[in-house]
Design a protein around this motif. Structure first.
Motif, PDB file in Angstrom:
ATOM      1  N   GLU A 174      -2.236  19.579  -4.801  1.00  0.00           N
ATOM      2  CA  GLU A 174      -1.110  18.814  -5.352  1.00  0.00           C
ATOM      3  C   GLU A 174      -1.483  17.371  -5.674  1.00  0.00           C
ATOM      4  OE1 GLU A 174       1.675  20.033  -6.216  1.00  0.00           O
ATOM      5  OE2 GLU A 174       1.909  21.901  -5.104  1.00  0.00           O
ATOM      6  N   ILE A 175      -2.408  16.807  -4.891  1.00  0.00           N
ATOM      7  CA  ILE A 175      -2.793  15.414  -5.123  1.00  0.00           C
ATOM      8  C   ILE A 175      -4.224  15.237  -4.601  1.00  0.00           C
ATOM      9  CG2 ILE A 175      -1.582  14.791  -2.971  1.00  0.00           C
ATOM     10  CD1 ILE A 175      -2.271  12.290  -5.826  1.00  0.00           C
ATOM     11  N   SER A 176      -4.999  14.481  -5.327  1.00  0.00           N
ATOM     12  CA  SER A 176      -6.366  14.188  -4.908  1.00  0.00           C
ATOM     13  C   SER A 176      -6.319  13.319  -3.653  1.00  0.00           C
ATOM     14  CB  SER A 176      -7.106  13.445  -6.017  1.00  0.00           C
ATOM     15  OG  SER A 176      -7.000  14.158  -7.230  1.00  0.00           O
ATOM     16  N   ALA A 220       4.188   4.335   5.989  1.00  0.00           N
ATOM     17  CA  ALA A 220       4.838   5.538   5.457  1.00  0.00           C
ATOM     18  C   ALA A 220       5.746   6.188   6.505  1.00  0.00           C
ATOM     19  CB  ALA A 220       3.776   6.532   4.978  1.00  0.00           C
ATOM     20  N   GLN A 227      -3.617   7.798   2.964  1.00  0.00           N
ATOM     21  CA  GLN A 227      -2.778   7.638   1.769  1.00  0.00           C
ATOM     22  C   GLN A 227      -1.801   8.784   1.525  1.00  0.00           C
ATOM     23  OE1 GLN A 227      -4.785   6.143  -1.709  1.00  0.00           O
ATOM     24  NE2 GLN A 227      -6.279   5.015  -0.529  1.00  0.00           N
ATOM     25  N   GLN A 252      -1.635   2.091   6.781  1.00  0.00           N
ATOM     26  CA  GLN A 252      -0.720   2.622   5.767  1.00  0.00           C
ATOM     27  C   GLN A 252       0.073   3.814   6.279  1.00  0.00           C
ATOM     28  OE1 GLN A 252      -2.583   3.997   2.148  1.00  0.00           O
ATOM     29  NE2 GLN A 252      -0.636   4.548   1.195  1.00  0.00           N
ATOM     30  N   LEU A 303      11.330  11.989  -1.780  1.00  0.00           N
ATOM     31  CA  LEU A 303      12.448  11.259  -2.397  1.00  0.00           C
ATOM     32  C   LEU A 303      12.888  11.954  -3.684  1.00  0.00           C
ATOM     33  CD1 LEU A 303      11.233   7.553  -1.962  1.00  0.00           C
ATOM     34  CD2 LEU A 303      13.332   8.519  -0.997  1.00  0.00           C
ATOM     35  N   ALA A 304      11.904  12.339  -4.498  1.00  0.00           N
ATOM     36  CA  ALA A 304      12.230  13.001  -5.768  1.00  0.00           C
ATOM     37  C   ALA A 304      12.772  14.406  -5.520  1.00  0.00           C
ATOM     38  CB  ALA A 304      10.990  13.056  -6.656  1.00  0.00           C
ATOM     39  N   MET A 322       6.217  14.139  -9.248  1.00  0.00           N
ATOM     40  CA  MET A 322       7.464  14.895  -9.401  1.00  0.00           C
ATOM     41  C   MET A 322       8.145  14.569 -10.731  1.00  0.00           C
ATOM     42  SD  MET A 322       7.592  16.651  -6.517  1.00  0.00           S
ATOM     43  CE  MET A 322       9.296  17.196  -6.268  1.00  0.00           C
ATOM     44  N   GLY A 373       3.584   9.712  -5.465  1.00  0.00           N
ATOM     45  CA  GLY A 373       4.362  10.911  -5.142  1.00  0.00           C
ATOM     46  C   GLY A 373       5.504  11.124  -6.120  1.00  0.00           C
ATOM     47  N   LEU A 374       6.174  10.056  -6.487  1.00  0.00           N
ATOM     48  CA  LEU A 374       7.267  10.156  -7.460  1.00  0.00           C
ATOM     49  C   LEU A 374       6.736  10.562  -8.826  1.00  0.00           C
ATOM     50  CD1 LEU A 374       9.239   7.022  -6.259  1.00  0.00           C
ATOM     51  CD2 LEU A 374      10.228   9.307  -6.435  1.00  0.00           C
ATOM     52  N   ARG A 426       5.606  21.505  -1.595  1.00  0.00           N
ATOM     53  CA  ARG A 426       4.354  20.766  -1.817  1.00  0.00           C
ATOM     54  C   ARG A 426       3.613  20.580  -0.503  1.00  0.00           C
ATOM     55  NH1 ARG A 426       7.725  21.086  -6.254  1.00  0.00           N
ATOM     56  NH2 ARG A 426       6.957  19.857  -8.009  1.00  0.00           N
ATOM     57  N   SER A 448       2.230   8.544   2.310  1.00  0.00           N
ATOM     58  CA  SER A 448       2.993   7.764   1.328  1.00  0.00           C
ATOM     59  C   SER A 448       3.313   8.622   0.105  1.00  0.00           C
ATOM     60  CB  SER A 448       2.195   6.527   0.890  1.00  0.00           C
ATOM     61  OG  SER A 448       1.901   5.699   1.981  1.00  0.00           O
ATOM     62  N   VAL A 449       2.316   9.369  -0.346  1.00  0.00           N
ATOM     63  CA  VAL A 449       2.525  10.251  -1.499  1.00  0.00           C
ATOM     64  C   VAL A 449       3.609  11.279  -1.162  1.00  0.00           C
ATOM     65  CG1 VAL A 449       1.445  11.950  -3.017  1.00  0.00           C
ATOM     66  CG2 VAL A 449       0.161   9.918  -2.315  1.00  0.00           C
ATOM     67  N   GLN A 478       0.843  -1.202   0.000  1.00  0.00           N
ATOM     68  CA  GLN A 478       0.000   0.000   0.000  1.00  0.00           C
ATOM     69  C   GLN A 478       0.873   1.245   0.000  1.00  0.00           C
ATOM     70  OE1 GLN A 478      -3.036  -0.404   3.150  1.00  0.00           O
ATOM     71  NE2 GLN A 478      -2.486  -2.546   3.209  1.00  0.00           N
ATOM     72  N   ASN A 479       1.875   1.225   0.861  1.00  0.00           N
ATOM     73  CA  ASN A 479       2.806   2.343   0.930  1.00  0.00           C
ATOM     74  C   ASN A 479       3.565   2.504  -0.381  1.00  0.00           C
ATOM     75  OD1 ASN A 479       4.175   4.449   2.337  1.00  0.00           O
ATOM     76  ND2 ASN A 479       5.885   3.060   2.734  1.00  0.00           N
ATOM     77  N   ARG A 499       8.444  11.565 -12.399  1.00  0.00           N
ATOM     78  CA  ARG A 499       9.005  10.255 -12.635  1.00  0.00           C
ATOM     79  C   ARG A 499       7.978   9.335 -13.318  1.00  0.00           C
ATOM     80  NH1 ARG A 499      12.189  13.270 -10.257  1.00  0.00           N
ATOM     81  NH2 ARG A 499      13.977  12.549  -9.032  1.00  0.00           N
ATOM     82  N   VAL A 551       6.040  10.914   0.913  1.00  0.00           N
ATOM     83  CA  VAL A 551       7.343  10.235   0.919  1.00  0.00           C
ATOM     84  C   VAL A 551       7.900  10.167  -0.506  1.00  0.00           C
ATOM     85  CG1 VAL A 551       8.493   7.998   1.282  1.00  0.00           C
ATOM     86  CG2 VAL A 551       6.951   8.898   3.027  1.00  0.00           C
ATOM     87  N   GLY A 552       7.049   9.817  -1.454  1.00  0.00           N
ATOM     88  CA  GLY A 552       7.488   9.772  -2.859  1.00  0.00           C
ATOM     89  C   GLY A 552       7.938  11.138  -3.351  1.00  0.00           C
ATOM     90  N   MET A 553       7.161  12.167  -3.018  1.00  0.00           N
ATOM     91  CA  MET A 553       7.536  13.540  -3.404  1.00  0.00           C
ATOM     92  C   MET A 553       8.879  13.927  -2.791  1.00  0.00           C
ATOM     93  SD  MET A 553       3.978  15.553  -2.795  1.00  0.00           S
ATOM     94  CE  MET A 553       2.753  15.775  -4.073  1.00  0.00           C
ATOM     95  N   GLY A 597       1.489   4.308  -2.901  1.00  0.00           N
ATOM     96  CA  GLY A 597       1.400   5.743  -2.611  1.00  0.00           C
ATOM     97  C   GLY A 597       2.699   6.476  -2.906  1.00  0.00           C
ATOM     98  N   ILE A 598       3.818   5.871  -2.570  1.00  0.00           N
ATOM     99  CA  ILE A 598       5.121   6.493  -2.856  1.00  0.00           C
ATOM    100  C   ILE A 598       5.289   6.654  -4.364  1.00  0.00           C
ATOM    101  CG2 ILE A 598       7.632   6.211  -2.698  1.00  0.00           C
ATOM    102  CD1 ILE A 598       7.249   4.769  -0.047  1.00  0.00           C
TER     103      ILE A 598
END
Lengths: 311, 296
Positions: B127-129, B179, B135, B175, B145-146, A66, A62-63, B77, B138-139, A54-55, A68, B141-143, A58-59
């Motif tokens: 920025e995100i729905s 994260a 959730q 979840q 990282l980038a 940005m 996010g990528l 963000r 997690s989003v 799940q994580n 990716r 975290v992805g942002m 979601g990650i």
């Protein structure tokens, strides 16, 4: 004849060399999905997230936000069931270009049994708006699919067989998203398939030919959006259809085909696939035989729809 | 951009935006939330009102954003993981100039850009729905990282930072903790989470529904830096965000002690106002109270 997952892993490295947007997220299954190749060559673009699908999903969102193009690596059962809401709400609804890899598709999960057999992944993914679903037949096709889904700016579920299957697409083949592939012409019955079932359908078509029956094999690597025109044309030409899928007969390719044909060309249809049941342990051959997915079952289904066509 | 609103008022030391004290802006946001939800007959007043000072601090002091360029690549963000507080986010974005405040009257109506849970493709600045709880981190975290790879801090650049606002009830979602674990594992010091710790959820007090305490200990034990701040004190929030920016090698969570339905006495601390719009009479009373409190 190369394992489909090996072809995937290598294709990902190849495209990753030219396209820096490609990143890979892995839920501790890299050695199974073969993103190990990518991880070795591009450690900065490979993210191990642990056993947390799940994580991971979601990650990936996010990528993607940005810039990716993330590929998530896990088994089909986890990509579709475990992370279903994350796929729908964090990826599909916002239409993010995340490529969800569902490995070990159908009941052929390397003898891991029911917990690892993806028998409803296509049904789940197909029902999610904005989601594209691809189920390649062999290693050659898989290599091309990887490129094509990177070019496509949106969410994709990529179904991936574990093992090697005979090459079915021609050497000069070009995969086009949303387009079917005529693997064998025929005019008495159409065998419509996706994934590794293509090679079984070709075998079934050969057997039918020995009985004097001309069977067409129409491979539909893109289950969604379905190539409606080619499918309707095949149904008009042959007058009866057998669908063959390594998946439950509810919600998968067979359902997709029946939905289209009931609307545009209602002909007799027989669905070969799991008959609304979970699988179990066993070798690939044993499982295909026991659960009704073998070439012999396809032949039997073809004879049945031919009978229904005559009435 | 941040430069325009950074300087505190020289006389009072208070943060201002274009000369206006931030608490005044916060009260206007509160009025807009109440009016929007009442007008739409739908929405979540309780958890929107509790988040007002958090959002005001972020959008009028902390975040490097530019309403003229909502897609500016080097912006910070913000992720509203608790998407139910959309009316608070919309009121804040409207006040900050991302879209005209008149749009707020379309909230929750057919064909509106302002969905009851935010849609990134319909609203500039979103920025995100979000809306399915659990959730957003997690989003984030992805942002992060980038952002760390693309826009790192240093060489005279502040670096792109990621902020994620969660509810306390939302922390019941598994979840979230996946994260939390991952953000610490990746040492994402460009990520700041905020928990709107208003202690009330739809069915009642969080402590009764499913206790999340001790919240600070939980985040700390997962490897995060923790700042506990009074969540309606803008100066304290800003100090917390400033401190978070200076913490290296791990992410920071601001645990903001807030009051559900803050600013309207008959809503405060009451789960009944989690998702209930005020009727006309209640709106009148609520607005009077909100306006009075700022003047005092």
């Amino acid at each position: 004849m190369e394992a489909v997952r090996d072809a995937f892993g290598k294709a990902l490295v190849e495209i990753g060399r030219h396209d820096k947007r490609i990143v890979v997220l892995d839920a501790d299954l890299a050695s199974s999905t073969k993103v190990t190749y990518f991880a070795a060559e591009f450690p900065d673009r490979y993210f191990q997230v642990g056993i947390a699908e799940q994580n991971m999903t979601g990650i990936a969102a996010g990528l993607a936000l940005m810039g990716r193009i993330p590929f998530t690596s896990t088994f089909g059962v986890f990509a579709s069931r475990r992370a279903c809401d994350q796929v729908a709400m964090s990826i599909a609804h916002p239409r993010l270009p995340v490529k969800l890899v569902g490995a070990y598709s159908g009941i052929l999960s390397g003898n891991n049994g029911a917990t690892h057999q993806a028998v409803e992944d296509v049904a789940i993914m197909r029902a999610i708006p904005n989601m594209v679903v691809v189920d390649p037949a062999d290693a050659v096709e898989m290599s091309q699919v990887v490129k094509a889904i990177v070019e496509y700016d949106g969410p994709v579920y990529l179904r991936m067989s574990r093992d090697a299957w005979p090459d079915v697409v021609p050497p000069d083949y070009t995969f086009k998203l949303g387009k079917s592939v005529l693997l064998r012409p025929g005019d008495t019955v159409a065998l419509v398939c996706s994934g590794m079932m293509a090679s079984l359908c070709l075998e079934a078509a050969s057997r039918l030919e020995r009985q004097g029956i001309s069977a067409m094999v129409l491979h539909m690597p893109t289950i969604k959006p379905l190539d409606i025109d080619s499918l309707v044309e095949a149904a008009e030409q042959t007058g009866c259809v057998v669908t063959a899928e390594n998946h439950n007969v509810i919600g998968g390719l067979g359902s997709a085909v029946a939905e289209v044909l009931s609307e545009f060309c209602p002909v007799p249809v027989k669905k070969v696939g799991l008959q609304d049941t979970y699988g179990e342990c066993g070798s690939n051959e044993e499982l295909l035989e026991k659960y009704g997915l073998s070439a012999a079952h396809i032949v039997k289904a073809a004879l049945e729809v031919l009978e229904r066509k005559k009435k | 951009m941040r430069e325009k609103c950074l300087a505190p008022d020289s006389a009072t030391g208070q943060a201002t935006y274009r000369g206006e004290p931030l608490p005044a802006i916060a009260q206007r946001i509160r009025e807009r939330i109440l009016t929007t939800i009442s007008n739409a007959r739908v929405g979540h007043p309780g958890g929107s009102m509790s988040a007002v000072e958090i959002l005001t601090s972020l959008y009028f002091h902390v975040l490097r954003v530019d309403p003229e360029r909502p897609d500016w690549p080097e912006r910070d963000r913000f992720v509203l993981s608790k998407g139910h507080a959309s009316s608070a986010l919309y009121a804040t974005l409207a006040e900050r100039g991302f879209f005209p405040p008149e749009l707020l009257s379309t909230f929750g109506k057919i064909n509106s850009r302002l969905q009851v849970h935010p849609d990134m493709h319909k609203v500039p600045g979103v920025e995100i729905s979000t809306g399915a709880l659990g959730q957003g981190l997690s989003v984030g975290v992805g942002m992060a990282l980038a952002a760390r790879a693309d826009y790192p801090e240093g060489r005279g650049r502040p670096g792109v930072r990621i902020y994620v606002l969660l509810g306390d009830g939302e922390c019941q979602e598994g979840q979230v903790w996946e994260a939390v674990m991952a953000a610490a594992h990746y040492k994402l010091d460009n990520l700041t989470a905020i928990v709107d710790y208003n202690q009330v959820q739809l069915s009642g007090p969080v402590a009764e529904v499913m206790e999340v305490a001790p919240l600070a200990d939980k985040w700390r034990s997962f490897g995060w830096a923790v700042e506990e701040v009074p969540g309606h004190d803008i100066e304290a929030l800003i100090a917390g965000f400033d401190k978070a920016r200076g913490i290296k090698g791990r992410p920071t969570v601001i645990i903001a002690r807030t009051v559900k339905g803050k600013g309207v006495s008959f809503m405060e601390g009451k789960s009944a106002w989690h998702g209930k719009p005020p009727d006309e009479q209640e709106l009148k009373l609520a607005l009077e109270e909100v306006r009075r409190s700022w003047k005092q």
